[in-house]
Enzyme design. Structure first.
Site, PDB file in Angstrom:
ATOM      1  N   GLU A  68      -3.049  -4.615   6.385  1.00 56.07           N
ATOM      2  CA  GLU A  68      -4.149  -5.558   6.327  1.00 56.07           C
ATOM      3  C   GLU A  68      -4.105  -6.497   5.131  1.00 56.07           C
ATOM      4  OE1 GLU A  68      -5.815  -1.659   4.409  1.00 56.07           O
ATOM      5  OE2 GLU A  68      -4.424  -2.205   6.004  1.00 56.07           O
ATOM      6  N   ASN A  69      -2.949  -7.024   4.762  1.00 61.76           N
ATOM      7  CA  ASN A  69      -2.895  -8.005   3.681  1.00 61.76           C
ATOM      8  C   ASN A  69      -3.905  -9.118   3.962  1.00 61.76           C
ATOM      9  OD1 ASN A  69      -0.425  -6.631   2.796  1.00 61.76           O
ATOM     10  ND2 ASN A  69       0.548  -7.710   4.489  1.00 61.76           N
ATOM     11  N   HIS A  90     -10.319  -4.909   8.938  1.00 65.99           N
ATOM     12  CA  HIS A  90     -10.067  -4.671   7.514  1.00 65.99           C
ATOM     13  C   HIS A  90     -10.338  -5.901   6.649  1.00 65.99           C
ATOM     14  CE1 HIS A  90      -8.633  -0.652   6.983  1.00 65.99           C
ATOM     15  NE2 HIS A  90      -7.575  -0.767   7.753  1.00 65.99           N
ATOM     16  N   GLU A 132       0.851  -1.200   0.000  1.00 61.53           N
ATOM     17  CA  GLU A 132       0.000   0.000   0.000  1.00 61.53           C
ATOM     18  C   GLU A 132       0.881   1.243   0.000  1.00 61.53           C
ATOM     19  OE1 GLU A 132      -4.125   1.278   2.203  1.00 61.53           O
ATOM     20  OE2 GLU A 132      -2.453   0.732   3.498  1.00 61.53           O
ATOM     21  N   GLU A 187      -9.930   3.322   6.639  1.00 64.61           N
ATOM     22  CA  GLU A 187      -9.176   3.397   7.887  1.00 64.61           C
ATOM     23  C   GLU A 187     -10.054   3.789   9.075  1.00 64.61           C
ATOM     24  OE1 GLU A 187      -6.461   2.095   8.040  1.00 64.61           O
ATOM     25  OE2 GLU A 187      -5.820   2.059   5.947  1.00 64.61           O
ATOM     26  N   GLY A 243       2.176   0.814  11.685  1.00 61.14           N
ATOM     27  CA  GLY A 243       1.833  -0.126  12.753  1.00 61.14           C
ATOM     28  C   GLY A 243       1.607  -1.521  12.232  1.00 61.14           C
ATOM     29  N   ALA A 244       0.847  -1.623  11.146  1.00 59.79           N
ATOM     30  CA  ALA A 244       0.527  -2.928  10.572  1.00 59.79           C
ATOM     31  C   ALA A 244      -0.098  -2.717   9.208  1.00 59.79           C
ATOM     32  CB  ALA A 244      -0.424  -3.699  11.491  1.00 59.79           C
ATOM     33  N   GLU A 297      -6.625  -4.310  12.086  1.00 60.17           N
ATOM     34  CA  GLU A 297      -6.305  -5.068  10.867  1.00 60.17           C
ATOM     35  C   GLU A 297      -7.315  -6.185  10.637  1.00 60.17           C
ATOM     36  OE1 GLU A 297      -4.170  -3.574   9.119  1.00 60.17           O
ATOM     37  OE2 GLU A 297      -3.544  -2.292  10.773  1.00 60.17           O
TER      38      GLU A 297
END
Length: 859
Positions: free
Chosen positions: A268-269, A303, A130, A322, A265-266, A300
């Site tokens: 969301e794959n 998401h 992303e 988000e 932070g992370a 996540e």
């Protein structure tokens, strides 16, 4: 560079022309231990609405060897330039494109990031795509609305594990062949590869469905991995989201991978979430850190439905993606059975919303539904409005339509648009159906306008102490200079709380919930009642607005802020006081006194740690320079007193130890830091573990008490990647011209540092006690920043542009130099935005410093 920045118009044109079916991606990562490049082979099948039309596919690669479209070989030298492969006039109704390229490993956290762990000297890989970085690994139509299935085949070194969106197969001769994914967008595909350590479990649904769960980290962190706690939060999230969303988890498994040198932070794959591995805590942290980690995990997971199952059509709805994940993650923490953080809305009010308020008062403020013209726009739009203001407004929307109606609308939305792309109007339409509310006016006021409202109570009281009139006045302050748009009054759904003292505690005695609209809203419910000690507008934090207290309430809160029985009203009052300080309405010295009078009674450790950060920031930036040292001395002495008084081994003790270490300044105070570090001094119950040792050493380095030998010795104790980052910070923090020159050169003049080390060096370079030493770098900054922006990747350039701006040089001269640079250089819109935001910080500091000086003079 021309051709690298996809525009919305280009994306719309390509979406009208193409429908993408599938990707087959073959990657040879067998040489990853050595680095360099790797072979990438992409086969993509797609339909075109117009035979013979032109289009292009995206790719960032050092070399392209083959481009074959429908059996016809194209010359890579003719069709590949910048980040695009042109497909000129050769499209058929159904198409197959094969691209063979050499792609590059990165050390920037973008594309396929490669990291070598100093503990075991093994390479670890992960992808971060992303916004537009799948094109760094395989040829792709890099926009969210061209969904497809993805089948990865990966050649990896012996002994490695490879994880992707689909379940991990058994390798054959070190070849990992994954099953195709469902239809998803390019930016949520993922590959993580290396000799990772893993722990596995399952989530068992009430309907009998079982989802495999995995947690991964590097072996050097395995002893610190608290997998049971992570699985517990994950399962709570699955239970809560399945109930609220009424849609089965859409992927075959759910892995969470703690990866090194992660920029955010992370991410969301789909089915393979990557998370920064600082969340695997090597040393003692407070409960606030566990709460933040849990919120990240739940964000996540949310998401997987909102973002991955149903995906925005274009990046102007990034905010919704988000904000929804943020709102629902906090709501889950606050309401899920067994959650350890039922006070999550307190944390949200205290941290996320203060971020939003700060962002919304910058010249770059923009409507929540921002106009995203191209990729450069979206790359700088991961901001406090996109995340925090958006989530605050979603909370307001839930209050406006009702929680049950909100989630019923969301359920209908998922069912109608599964594995498709949507716009905001699709969600609002579903919510209108379930709530019966017309959301068009609401949306226009809240989502299509910029800026923040101020709510003030207007109260009249008779001689007998009985209220004769009560109203809420709404203001729409002028937008910051340079911001687009007009001030807007909005509809607010708020609660008003009445609080009285009972046994020395402030207890809520009445609550009224109502719609506030227009400039003045009467509140007849309080008329005829006795005036309480405190009236708190926006109690329960339902809306998004700056709140001010009437004079009598402010006086009571000043005396009793720490005496609210509940954490949320305390957090709201703390946040209001901080906002007033930033606005120059409350002098920094008075804010310090307010904090010192109430922080000892504050039980919420997250609020305590936020107050630590805010006081230090206020003293460093907003205090009258002539008084600043006195204020810092007072704060440091108070921090030491609280450290000594805190319960042994408590979170509060650790938090105060860190606050004291961050500002210790006298010889005795620095001697104590040195003693804690070398074991000749102790605070009963305080464990001076690895991370705290570095905090102590970094302050000693910044004050000239620790030299290179001391830093090298500490690194020898902690020969890890975290130790290397901490050592880089300590070296850059030393108060010598030589240390600053070396740090500057390593970041600005060279381009070899990995992203995490560069960030660490910048953090050490900028020391608030070293203004004079840093003064010459203002000129250096403006001489280099445009070249840096043009030459570096986005993540690396943004670190430098924001982190090295001379914010500590709060003077009219800094403003003038910035203005001259903006006028002469004509930077790109994204670079202009970042520099203008930094400039606004200096302007705000000067205003607050003047207010603090004025308070000192008694004027």
């Amino acid at each position: 560079m021309p051709g690298t920045n996809l525009t919305r118009e280009e994306a719309q044109q390509r979406a009208r022309l193409l429908s993408v079916d599938s990707y087959e991606i073959d990657l040879d990562l067998s040489g990853a231990q050595e680095g360099g490049t790797y072979r990438s082979v992409t086969t993509v099948r797609f339909d075109a609405a117009e035979a013979g039309a032109d289009t292009f596919i995206d790719l960032v690669a050092p070399a392209v060897h083959e481009v074959v479209l429908n059996g016809t070989a194209l010359d890579p030298a003719e069709v590949f330039a910048d980040s695009r492969i042109a497909l000129p006039g050769l499209l058929a109704g159904r198409n197959e494109l094969r691209v063979v390229a050499d792609c590059a490993y990165t050390n920037t956290g973008e594309g396929l990031h490669r990291f070598v762990d100093p503990v075991d000297q093994q390479a670890y890989l992960y992808t971060q795509f992303e916004v537009p970085d799948a094109r760094r690994v395989f040829a792709s139509f890099e926009q969210p609305d061209l969904k497809a299935t993805f089948r990865f085949t990966v050649k990896a070194p012996e002994g490695w594990t490879v994880i992707s969106n689909s379940p991990t197969p058994e390798p054959v001769d070190n070849l990992w062949s994954f099953a195709p994914t469902p239809r998803i967008s390019t930016y949520i595909t993922a590959l993580i590869a290396g000799p990772y350590h893993s722990v596995h479990s399952t989530w068992e649904g009430a309907d009998g469905r079982s989802v495999p769960l995995g947690i991964y980290c590097r072996p050097s962190l395995a002893e610190h991995l608290d997998a049971d706690a992570i699985f517990e939060v994950t399962r709570q999230g699955f239970d809560w989201f399945q109930e609220k969303f009424d849609y089965a988890y859409p992927f075959a498994k759910y892995d969470q991978l703690f990866v090194p040198e992660f920029n955010s932070g992370a991410m969301e794959n789909a089915g393979a979430v990557t998370i920064r591995d600082q969340y695997v805590f090597r040393s003692k942290v407070t409960d606030a850190a566990y709460e933040v980690r849990a919120e990240t995990i739940l964000h996540e997971l949310a998401h997987m439905w909102f973002g991955d199952l149903v995906t925005m059509e274009w990046w102007n709805d990034l905010w919704l993606n988000e904000s929804f994940a943020t709102y629902t993650s906090i709501a889950c923490q606050a309401a899920a059975p067994g959650s350890k953080w039922p006070h999550a809305w307190t944390t949200f009010a205290n941290s996320m919303k203060t971020w939003a308020y700060r962002q919304d008062q910058l010249p770059s403020t923009h409507p929540i539904m921002a106009e995203i013209r191209d990729l450069d726009d979206v790359l700088v739009n991961f901001d406090g409005i996109t995340y925090a203001k958006g989530a605050s407004v979603l909370k307001q929307l839930v209050a406006y339509v009702g929680q049950d109606e909100f989630f019923k609308g969301v359920q209908a939305y998922f069912k109608a648009h599964a594995f498709k792309n949507t716009r905001l109007s699709d969600l609002l339409g579903a919510l209108e159906e379930t709530s019966g509310r017309d959301l068009k006016t609401w949306s226009k006021a809240w989502l299509e306008t910029a800026g923040i409202n101020v709510l003030r109570p207007r109260i009249e009281v008779g001689a007998d102490g009985v209220i004769t009139s009560f109203a809420v006045r709404q203001e729409a302050p002028a937008l910051p200079a340079g911001a687009a748009g007009e001030p807007t009054l909005r509809p607010h759904r708020i609660a008003i709380g009445a609080y009285d003292l009972d046994g020395g505690k402030l207890v809520r005695t009445a609550r009224v919930e109502l719609d506030v609209d227009g400039e003045l809203t009467e509140v007849p419910q309080f008329v005829g009642t006795k005036r309480p000690a405190v009236f708190l507008l926006n109690d329960d934090d339902l809306s998004y607005a700056k709140v001010r207290l009437d004079a009598e309430s402010l006086a009571a809160v000043t005396r009793h802020l720490g005496d609210f029985t509940e954490s949320l009203p305390r957090a709201l009052c703390w946040a209001s006081a901080w906002d007033m300080t930033r606005d120059g309405e409350l002098a920094t010295r008075d804010y310090l006194e307010l904090v010192l009078s109430g922080i000892g009674k504050e039980t919420d450790i997250g609020v305590v740690q936020s107050l630590h950060r805010q006081v230090k920031l206020a003293l460093d930036l907003y205090a009258d320079p002539d008084w600043r040292e006195s204020g810092l001395a007072k704060w440091t002495e108070a921090a030491l007193e609280h450290l000594k008084a805190a319960a042994a081994g408590s979170d509060h003790q650790l938090a105060w130890a860190r606050a004291f270490a961050a500002s210790a300044r006298t010889k005795d105070q620095l001697d104590l830091l040195q003693g804690l570090l070398d074991g000749t001094a102790e605070v009963p119950g305080l464990v001076v573990d690895t991370e705290l040792r570095w905090a102590l050493l970094q302050r000693l380095a910044a004050t000239g008490r620790a030299d290179e030998q001391a830093i090298a010795a500490e690194l020898e104790r902690d020969k890890t990647s975290a130790g290397e980052r901490h050592a880089a910070t300590a070296r850059a923090a030393r108060p010598t011209a030589e240390a600053k020159a070396a740090a500057w050169a390593s970041v600005v003049e060279q381009d070899t540092l990995p992203n995490a080390v560069q960030e660490a060096v910048i953090g050490g370079f900028v020391q608030t006690d070293q203004r004079e030493l840093l003064a010459p770098y203002t000129e250096k900054y403006f001489g280099a920043v445009k070249d840096v922006w043009d030459a570096r990747s986005h993540e690396m350039a943004q670190q430098i542009v924001v982190g090295l701006y001379p914010s500590l040089q709060a003077s009219r001269q800094t403003l003038e130099v910035t203005d001259a640079w903006l006028a002469a250089t004509e930077p790109s819109p994204a670079l202009r935005r970042l520099v203008t935001e930094a400039r606004a910080g200096v302007e705000r500091a000067l205003k607050a410093q003047a207010a603090d000086a004025e308070a000192a003079s008694g004027a």
